[in-house]
Design a protein around this motif. Sequence first.
Motif, PDB file in Angstrom:
ATOM      1  N   ASP A  83     -46.856   9.952  20.293  1.00 28.25           N
ATOM      2  CA  ASP A  83     -46.287   9.732  21.398  1.00 28.25           C
ATOM      3  C   ASP A  83     -44.828   9.201  21.250  1.00 28.25           C
ATOM      4  O   ASP A  83     -45.131   8.344  20.746  1.00 28.25           O
ATOM      5  CB  ASP A  83     -47.051   9.920  22.396  1.00 28.25           C
ATOM      6  N   ALA A  84     -43.930  10.223  21.348  1.00 24.89           N
ATOM      7  CA  ALA A  84     -42.521  10.191  21.420  1.00 24.89           C
ATOM      8  C   ALA A  84     -42.434   8.849  22.558  1.00 24.89           C
ATOM      9  O   ALA A  84     -41.423   8.259  21.804  1.00 24.89           O
ATOM     10  CB  ALA A  84     -40.731  10.787  21.558  1.00 24.89           C
ATOM     11  N   ARG A  85     -42.977   8.632  22.842  1.00 18.06           N
ATOM     12  CA  ARG A  85     -42.973   7.808  23.931  1.00 18.06           C
ATOM     13  C   ARG A  85     -42.900   6.184  23.113  1.00 18.06           C
ATOM     14  O   ARG A  85     -42.315   5.506  23.708  1.00 18.06           O
ATOM     15  CB  ARG A  85     -43.423   7.481  25.613  1.00 18.06           C
ATOM     16  N   ILE A 142     -38.313  14.538  15.848  1.00 15.48           N
ATOM     17  CA  ILE A 142     -39.552  14.330  16.841  1.00 15.48           C
ATOM     18  C   ILE A 142     -39.998  15.374  17.714  1.00 15.48           C
ATOM     19  O   ILE A 142     -39.188  15.946  17.870  1.00 15.48           O
ATOM     20  CB  ILE A 142     -38.800  13.486  18.411  1.00 15.48           C
ATOM     21  N   GLY A 143     -41.249  15.982  17.553  1.00 10.02           N
ATOM     22  CA  GLY A 143     -42.013  16.867  17.991  1.00 10.02           C
ATOM     23  C   GLY A 143     -41.656  18.081  16.378  1.00 10.02           C
ATOM     24  O   GLY A 143     -41.410  19.231  16.404  1.00 10.02           O
ATOM     25  N   MET A 144     -42.064  17.697  15.181  1.00  7.89           N
ATOM     26  CA  MET A 144     -41.644  18.454  14.543  1.00  7.89           C
ATOM     27  C   MET A 144     -42.569  20.141  13.915  1.00  7.89           C
ATOM     28  O   MET A 144     -42.691  20.837  13.562  1.00  7.89           O
ATOM     29  CB  MET A 144     -41.730  17.724  13.040  1.00  7.89           C
ATOM     30  N   MET A 172     -33.456  25.910   9.139  1.00  5.53           N
ATOM     31  CA  MET A 172     -34.146  26.743  10.136  1.00  5.53           C
ATOM     32  C   MET A 172     -35.818  26.114   9.910  1.00  5.53           C
ATOM     33  O   MET A 172     -36.339  26.139   9.357  1.00  5.53           O
ATOM     34  CB  MET A 172     -34.395  28.400   9.615  1.00  5.53           C
ATOM     35  N   THR A 173     -35.642  26.276  11.118  1.00  4.55           N
ATOM     36  CA  THR A 173     -37.228  25.529  12.038  1.00  4.55           C
ATOM     37  C   THR A 173     -38.421  27.097  12.146  1.00  4.55           C
ATOM     38  O   THR A 173     -37.654  28.274  12.369  1.00  4.55           O
ATOM     39  CB  THR A 173     -37.050  24.792  12.944  1.00  4.55           C
ATOM     40  N   GLU A 174     -39.405  26.429  11.959  1.00  5.67           N
ATOM     41  CA  GLU A 174     -40.538  27.370  12.123  1.00  5.67           C
ATOM     42  C   GLU A 174     -40.034  28.351  13.652  1.00  5.67           C
ATOM     43  O   GLU A 174     -39.984  29.603  13.640  1.00  5.67           O
ATOM     44  CB  GLU A 174     -41.495  26.894  12.482  1.00  5.67           C
ATOM     45  N   TYR A 175     -39.946  27.676  14.537  1.00  2.69           N
ATOM     46  CA  TYR A 175     -39.223  28.709  15.954  1.00  2.69           C
ATOM     47  C   TYR A 175     -37.630  28.904  16.102  1.00  2.69           C
ATOM     48  O   TYR A 175     -37.517  29.781  16.522  1.00  2.69           O
ATOM     49  CB  TYR A 175     -39.576  27.523  16.747  1.00  2.69           C
ATOM     50  N   GLU A 176     -37.359  28.800  14.932  1.00  2.00           N
ATOM     51  CA  GLU A 176     -35.483  28.405  15.176  1.00  2.00           C
ATOM     52  C   GLU A 176     -35.852  31.017  14.181  1.00  2.00           C
ATOM     53  O   GLU A 176     -34.977  30.962  14.441  1.00  2.00           O
ATOM     54  CB  GLU A 176     -34.643  28.193  13.995  1.00  2.00           C
ATOM     55  N   ILE A 181     -42.717  13.590  13.572  1.00  2.00           N
ATOM     56  CA  ILE A 181     -43.105  12.908  14.711  1.00  2.00           C
ATOM     57  C   ILE A 181     -44.091  14.122  15.182  1.00  2.00           C
ATOM     58  O   ILE A 181     -42.885  14.943  15.592  1.00  2.00           O
ATOM     59  CB  ILE A 181     -42.702  11.826  15.311  1.00  2.00           C
ATOM     60  N   GLU A 182     -45.284  13.450  14.629  1.00  2.00           N
ATOM     61  CA  GLU A 182     -46.036  14.903  16.065  1.00  2.00           C
ATOM     62  C   GLU A 182     -46.624  14.527  16.598  1.00  2.00           C
ATOM     63  O   GLU A 182     -47.819  13.379  16.423  1.00  2.00           O
ATOM     64  CB  GLU A 182     -46.555  16.107  14.805  1.00  2.00           C
ATOM     65  N   LEU A 183     -46.738  14.456  17.950  1.00  2.00           N
ATOM     66  CA  LEU A 183     -48.262  14.577  18.805  1.00  2.00           C
ATOM     67  C   LEU A 183     -49.384  15.153  18.359  1.00  2.00           C
ATOM     68  O   LEU A 183     -50.660  14.215  18.851  1.00  2.00           O
ATOM     69  CB  LEU A 183     -47.698  15.306  19.833  1.00  2.00           C
ATOM     70  N   LEU A 236     -34.066  17.119  17.311  1.00  2.00           N
ATOM     71  CA  LEU A 236     -34.890  17.465  18.678  1.00  2.00           C
ATOM     72  C   LEU A 236     -34.737  18.778  18.030  1.00  2.00           C
ATOM     73  O   LEU A 236     -33.893  19.500  17.986  1.00  2.00           O
ATOM     74  CB  LEU A 236     -34.677  16.906  19.576  1.00  2.00           C
ATOM     75  N   ASN A 237     -36.106  19.675  17.670  1.00  2.00           N
ATOM     76  CA  ASN A 237     -35.450  21.288  17.269  1.00  2.00           C
ATOM     77  C   ASN A 237     -37.262  21.625  18.157  1.00  2.00           C
ATOM     78  O   ASN A 237     -37.756  21.580  18.318  1.00  2.00           O
ATOM     79  CB  ASN A 237     -36.465  21.143  16.163  1.00  2.00           C
ATOM     80  N   PHE A 238     -36.441  22.119  19.290  1.00  2.00           N
ATOM     81  CA  PHE A 238     -37.341  23.295  19.931  1.00  2.00           C
ATOM     82  C   PHE A 238     -38.066  22.520  20.374  1.00  2.00           C
ATOM     83  O   PHE A 238     -39.517  22.969  21.119  1.00  2.00           O
ATOM     84  CB  PHE A 238     -37.369  24.720  19.110  1.00  2.00           C
ATOM     85  N   SER A 239     -37.177  22.004  21.730  1.00  2.00           N
ATOM     86  CA  SER A 239     -38.846  20.930  22.114  1.00  2.00           C
ATOM     87  C   SER A 239     -39.315  21.514  23.202  1.00  2.00           C
ATOM     88  O   SER A 239     -38.798  22.371  23.604  1.00  2.00           O
ATOM     89  CB  SER A 239     -37.857  19.586  22.442  1.00  2.00           C
TER      90      SER A 239
HETATM   91  N1  SAM Z   1     -40.100  21.878  15.563  1.00  2.00           N
HETATM   92  C1  SAM Z   1     -40.670  22.484  15.467  1.00  2.00           C
HETATM   93  C2  SAM Z   1     -40.003  23.385  15.438  1.00  2.00           C
HETATM   94  O1  SAM Z   1     -38.813  23.937  15.878  1.00  2.00           O
HETATM   95  O2  SAM Z   1     -40.544  25.220  15.053  1.00  2.00           O
HETATM   96  C3  SAM Z   1     -41.568  22.296  16.629  1.00  2.00           C
HETATM   97  C4  SAM Z   1     -41.171  22.983  18.026  1.00  2.00           C
HETATM   98  S1  SAM Z   1     -42.716  23.042  19.559  1.00  2.00           S
HETATM   99  C5  SAM Z   1     -42.626  23.866  20.551  1.00  2.00           C
HETATM  100  C6  SAM Z   1     -42.712  21.098  20.130  1.00  2.00           C
HETATM  101  C7  SAM Z   1     -43.520  20.010  18.708  1.00  2.00           C
HETATM  102  O3  SAM Z   1     -42.763  18.881  19.074  1.00  2.00           O
HETATM  103  C8  SAM Z   1     -44.846  20.367  19.255  1.00  2.00           C
HETATM  104  O4  SAM Z   1     -45.435  20.901  17.913  1.00  2.00           O
HETATM  105  C9  SAM Z   1     -45.711  19.129  20.389  1.00  2.00           C
HETATM  106  O5  SAM Z   1     -46.674  19.148  19.895  1.00  2.00           O
HETATM  107  C10 SAM Z   1     -44.534  18.383  19.706  1.00  2.00           C
HETATM  108  N2  SAM Z   1     -44.321  16.914  20.927  1.00  2.00           N
HETATM  109  C11 SAM Z   1     -44.247  17.906  21.856  1.00  2.00           C
HETATM  110  N3  SAM Z   1     -44.127  16.416  23.318  1.00  2.00           N
HETATM  111  C12 SAM Z   1     -44.094  15.470  22.146  1.00  2.00           C
HETATM  112  C13 SAM Z   1     -43.857  13.599  21.903  1.00  2.00           C
HETATM  113  N4  SAM Z   1     -43.698  13.336  23.542  1.00  2.00           N
HETATM  114  N5  SAM Z   1     -43.998  13.623  20.677  1.00  2.00           N
HETATM  115  C14 SAM Z   1     -44.319  14.168  19.665  1.00  2.00           C
HETATM  116  N6  SAM Z   1     -44.147  15.383  19.338  1.00  2.00           N
HETATM  117  C15 SAM Z   1     -44.292  16.013  20.722  1.00  2.00           C
END
Ligand code: SAM
Length: 213
Positions: free
Chosen positions: A95-97, A44-46, A191-195, A67-69, A113-116
């Motif tokens: 939206d994850a909601r 979630i939030g990929m 590793m994720t992009e943010y990691e 899943i990406e918003l 959940l990575n780097f939310s």
């Molecule tokens: N997980 C990736 C990484 O570690 O590189 C991206 C981290 S980035 C800080 C957080 C991502 O979560 C963003 O692309 C954002 O749009 C997405 N996001 C935030 N809230 C979300 C939600 N409610 N539902 C789906 N995606 C969401």
Amino acid sequence: MRLRNIPGAGEVIAASPYVVQNPTEYKGKWHEIFNNTAPIYIEIGMGKGKFITTLAKNNPHVNYVGIELYSSVLLRAIQKIQEETIPNLKFLCVDARTLPDIFAPDEVDKIYLNFSDPWPKDRHAKRRLPSKEFLARYTQFLKPEGTIEFKTDNRALFDFAVEEAPLAGWVIREITYDLHHTPEMMENNVMTEYEEKFSSMGNPIHKYIIARD
Ligand code: SAM
């Protein structure tokens, strides 16, 4: 992460075989999409999708849903793999909601959940993906024995997540405040992009794995 609005992103997403367009129609029927009964792991939030795309390629016997918003961000994930065929990978632009409307009870086996996003203001705490409000949503579709794996370099967000888990009926199974120096939790780490970005700056990465109490 929110990228500049990209003209045409909607069209690319609508035409991509990786994107499930009307996901609520598949609630309880996700195995029809993958055409098998393998477990389903979701991120979630990929963001741009490196983590889940790598996992899908490494583990062909698991189904993955990223899943990406934001469509502008999802577009990046699609562009990276549009020349490839990865049958065990799908994406959702939602939206994850709304996830309890998309997955039926017990339909998902694991959540990443990575780097939310940290949402630092107290009044926005409910928007944080590891909040007790979101954990209650995940409980509606994660198998009882299913786990959530959460990584971040943001200590305030991680401390918050550790406090929230028991409030929503979850127990911490594994935890580290320095993942990259914890060999037993680093095994198979992707590793994720943010990691990549934050660990290269010297930031320690925190991780927990939680399960239902
Ligand atoms: N997980 C990736 C990484 O570690 O590189 C991206 C981290 S980035 C800080 C957080 C991502 O979560 C963003 O692309 C954002 O749009 C997405 N996001 C935030 N809230 C979300 C939600 N409610 N539902 C789906 N995606 C969401």
